[in-house]
Design a protein around this motif. Structure first.
Motif, PDB file in Angstrom:
ATOM      1  N   ASP A 170       5.253  -2.812  -1.561  1.00  0.00           N
ATOM      2  CA  ASP A 170       5.177  -3.203  -2.970  1.00  0.00           C
ATOM      3  C   ASP A 170       4.330  -2.229  -3.783  1.00  0.00           C
ATOM      4  O   ASP A 170       4.602  -1.974  -4.963  1.00  0.00           O
ATOM      5  N   GLU A 171       3.327  -1.632  -3.147  1.00  0.00           N
ATOM      6  CA  GLU A 171       2.502  -0.638  -3.832  1.00  0.00           C
ATOM      7  C   GLU A 171       3.293   0.645  -4.061  1.00  0.00           C
ATOM      8  O   GLU A 171       3.222   1.246  -5.152  1.00  0.00           O
ATOM      9  N   LEU A 212       6.479   0.851  -4.380  1.00  0.00           N
ATOM     10  CA  LEU A 212       7.451   0.530  -5.429  1.00  0.00           C
ATOM     11  C   LEU A 212       6.805   0.625  -6.805  1.00  0.00           C
ATOM     12  O   LEU A 212       7.383   1.194  -7.745  1.00  0.00           O
ATOM     13  N   THR A 213       5.609   0.086  -6.948  1.00  0.00           N
ATOM     14  CA  THR A 213       4.890   0.142  -8.218  1.00  0.00           C
ATOM     15  C   THR A 213       4.607   1.581  -8.630  1.00  0.00           C
ATOM     16  O   THR A 213       4.858   1.989  -9.771  1.00  0.00           O
TER      17      THR A 213
END
Length: 269
Positions: free
Chosen positions: A47-48, A50-51
């Motif tokens: 998720d990091e 992706l961010t």
């Protein structure tokens, strides 16, 4: 104004793609962003990654590029489809081109893959390879020590050879005839890797294959540059500008000779 090919990476690794793009498509303008302040992406949660990837894309979109290239295997594995879904321009990753090249190269049907922890954990290369050739055998290995070595500019040192030898040790006895360099940082280490692996093993650079695919996509879509003006390339980094400038200038020396270049350090990260 000439539309650019925008290329992003977690650090300097994507410069291996830039070099091939400039060699194959010298009339094309390139905008490059290396997220050197937050490299490597490999050990980070998905998720990091992706961010961070979305942040880089959002920054590059302001320049109205005609194509986005995610020249980071970890970011490709995590973010490619999501970025494609939200943009109306071509978005290319680096995993599929490397997988296709390996399928064309292997004679034994046994392929090695080295990459970051995130890329290997995602099994993205194994999936891409088996989608094309379900019977292929894949030996994968995460090599987390290699990216920091490149980011420090030590890719031609004896330390590089020692680190590569230690990192690849679990793969060296595996029966394979080609090895995918599944991180765009790794072509910086081609000489060191070639000294360590069996000389019969062909090294597959996803960077080289990605540049060829960029050329093919732009040609078939009628998007190749038509101007004969010398392109003004732009390079951005989020971290140590001096080291980034040093590595970029060294790696792209021939390509940038006599070419105008703009260097900037954004403040969004």
């Amino acid at each position: 104004m000439q539309q650019a090919i925008a290329i992003l990476d977690s650090g300097v690794g994507g410069l291996t793609v830039v070099k091939e793009v400039m060699r194959q498509l010298p009339q094309e303008k390139v905008i490059y962003f290396g997220d050197t302040a937050r490299t490597p992406y490999g050990p980070r949660p998905a998720d990091e990654v992706l961010t961070f990837t979305n942040q880089l894309v959002d920054y590059l979109i302001q320049f109205n590029p005609k194509m986005i290239v995610i020249a980071c295997n970890t970011a490709t594995a995590v973010a490619l489809e999501q970025i494609r879904d939200r943009l109306d321009i071509p978005v290319l990753g680096v995993i599929s081109p490397g997988a296709r090249a390996a399928i064309k190269t292997t004679r034994s049907g046994i392929v090695g893959v080295i990459g970051t922890e995130g890329t290997i954990r995602s099994e993205a290369y194994e999936q891409a390879l088996k989608t094309i050739s379900p019977t292929i055998q894949v030996h994968s290995l995460a090599c987390p020590a290699l990216v920091p070595l490149v980011e420090r500019g030590l890719y031609f040192s004896e330390e590089a050879v020692d680190t590569v030898r230690d990192s690849l040790q679990p793969l060296l006895d595996k029966p394979m005839d080609c090895l995918i360099l599944g991180c765009t940082h790794y072509p910086f280490l081609t000489e060191a890797i070639a000294r360590v692996v069996d000389p019969e093993v062909t090294l597959i650079s996803s960077a080289d294959e990605t540049a060829r695919e960029i050329s093919t996509i732009l040609y078939h879509r009628g998007m190749l540059a038509t101007t004969k003006d010398i392109p003004v390339h732009q390079f951005f980094c989020s971290g140590d500008a001096e080291m980034f400038h040093l590595i970029t200038g060294s790696w792209l020396r021939e390509q940038l000779l006599g070419t105008p270049v703009v260097w900037q350090v954004p403040t969004f990260v």
